[in-house]
Write a protein that holds these residues in place. Structure first.
Motif, PDB file in Angstrom:
ATOM      1  N   ASP A 196       0.854  -1.186   0.000  1.00 14.66           N
ATOM      2  CA  ASP A 196       0.000   0.000   0.000  1.00 14.66           C
ATOM      3  C   ASP A 196       0.893   1.240   0.000  1.00 14.66           C
ATOM      4  O   ASP A 196       1.320   1.721   1.048  1.00 14.66           O
ATOM      5  N   LEU A 197       1.158   1.776  -1.188  1.00 17.78           N
ATOM      6  CA  LEU A 197       2.130   2.865  -1.306  1.00 17.78           C
ATOM      7  C   LEU A 197       1.645   4.160  -0.661  1.00 17.78           C
ATOM      8  O   LEU A 197       2.455   4.955  -0.173  1.00 17.78           O
ATOM      9  N   MET A 198       0.356   4.392  -0.646  1.00 25.34           N
ATOM     10  CA  MET A 198      -0.137   5.643  -0.079  1.00 25.34           C
ATOM     11  C   MET A 198       0.116   5.734   1.424  1.00 25.34           C
ATOM     12  O   MET A 198       0.193   6.832   1.987  1.00 25.34           O
ATOM     13  N   ARG A 199       0.234   4.596   2.061  1.00 25.49           N
ATOM     14  CA  ARG A 199       0.507   4.576   3.496  1.00 25.49           C
ATOM     15  C   ARG A 199       1.989   4.346   3.818  1.00 25.49           C
ATOM     16  O   ARG A 199       2.368   4.292   4.987  1.00 25.49           O
ATOM     17  N   GLN A 200       2.807   4.262   2.801  1.00 33.66           N
ATOM     18  CA  GLN A 200       4.232   3.999   3.037  1.00 33.66           C
ATOM     19  C   GLN A 200       4.919   5.166   3.748  1.00 33.66           C
ATOM     20  O   GLN A 200       5.694   4.966   4.685  1.00 33.66           O
ATOM     21  N   HIS A 201       4.646   6.386   3.296  1.00 31.82           N
ATOM     22  CA  HIS A 201       5.242   7.570   3.916  1.00 31.82           C
ATOM     23  C   HIS A 201       4.246   8.335   4.781  1.00 31.82           C
ATOM     24  O   HIS A 201       4.617   9.309   5.424  1.00 31.82           O
ATOM     25  N   THR A 202       2.984   7.898   4.776  1.00 31.47           N
ATOM     26  CA  THR A 202       1.956   8.564   5.578  1.00 31.47           C
ATOM     27  C   THR A 202       1.179   7.493   6.344  1.00 31.47           C
ATOM     28  O   THR A 202       0.030   7.181   6.023  1.00 31.47           O
ATOM     29  N   PRO A 203       1.793   6.914   7.351  1.00 34.08           N
ATOM     30  CA  PRO A 203       1.125   5.833   8.079  1.00 34.08           C
ATOM     31  C   PRO A 203      -0.012   6.349   8.964  1.00 34.08           C
ATOM     32  O   PRO A 203      -0.099   7.538   9.277  1.00 34.08           O
TER      33      PRO A 203
END
Length: 268
Positions: A196-203
């Protein structure tokens, strides 16, 4: 080198062509994946898109409903795939393969059924269709093709995490955030080895939204959003992700879609 891929449920490609042109001129993604194009293939507006440099276009459309399209500055090879999920003839999937920096990448573009209003398949066929569609997606694996990496984008019509919605408690019985949907989508992701790339830098617990209802009188002030649009990848690509932009201001453009563009950037 850099690669940028955008996804956007446009809610009619012909009606909102000025918004698409604005996005392409302003953000210039290498590839734009559109959902809910609502356009048969023979009426798809190729000319304004090719004029902006998007000369490689794959489409899977139908009259009045559904439809997906992938617009690319990069050449697309001949491995295009259009799957008929649930075997009902809906244009809800399109995948292409392109090459970047020596990597072959298959890009899936999905428009998952919304599921209607009642989260009970015994009285709502649309919800049953959505659950069946998600079950069929469980067969999709990020590493299924030797030598080909994978990216999956689109309007998946499910906000899987607690902080993907404005109120987890109030939306547990609302279609798009019910446990049967969120657990199903999580199984698609984990079983298929997707990241899930959208949560990779914005957990979590930071909120992430990509959709705001047309029903809200002041969508921005109320900010009752949901993350219905997603960007996933195979594990080998996740270290190359540099950022993901959610173009929230697009929700306030003239005659907007209720979804906003999401753009993933990679150092490829």
């Amino acid at each position: 080198m850099a690669l940028s891929i955008a996804t956007w449920n446009i809610n009619s490609v012909r009606l909102r062509m000025p918004l698409i042109e604005h996005l392409l001129k302003t953000w210039s993604p290498d590839i734009l994946c559109l959902q809910e194009t609502k356009c048969p293939n023979d009426l798809f507006p190729f000319s304004p898109l090719t004029a902006l440099g998007y000369e490689h276009i794959a489409i899977h459309g139908q009259k009045g409903y559904h439809g997906v399209a992938t617009l690319s500055r990069l050449p697309l090879n001949e491995l295009t795939d259009r799957r008929d999920y649930c075997g009902v003839g809906d244009a809800r999937h399109l995948s292409v393969v392109f090459e970047k920096s020596g990597k072959n990448i298959r890009l899936h573009n999905f428009y998952v059924p919304a599921g209607g209003d009642e989260p009970d398949r015994t009285i709502n066929q649309k919800f049953g269709h959505k659950l069946d569609f998600i079950d069929e997606m469980k067969l999709l694996h990020a590493e299924s093709e030797a030598g080909i990496s994978s990216i999956l984008v689109g309007d998946l019509n499910i906000a899987p995490l607690e902080h993907d919605v404005w109120s987890h408690k109030q939306l547990l019985k609302i279609v798009s955030h019910t446990p049967v949907e969120t657990e199903g989508l999580t199984t698609v992701m984990t079983g298929g080895a997707w990241v899930d790339l959208m949560r990779q830098h914005t957990p979590s617990p930071e909120k992430l939204y990509t959709w705001w209802s047309y029903r809200a009188k002041d969508w921005e002030a109320a900010d009752k959003g949901r993350r219905l649009d997603h960007v996933w990848s195979s594990a080998d690509l996740s270290p190359h992700l540099t950022r993901v932009d959610i173009v929230k201001e697009a929700r306030g453009w003239d005659r907007p879609s209720d979804h906003v563009p999401v753009i993933a950037h990679f150092d490829l």
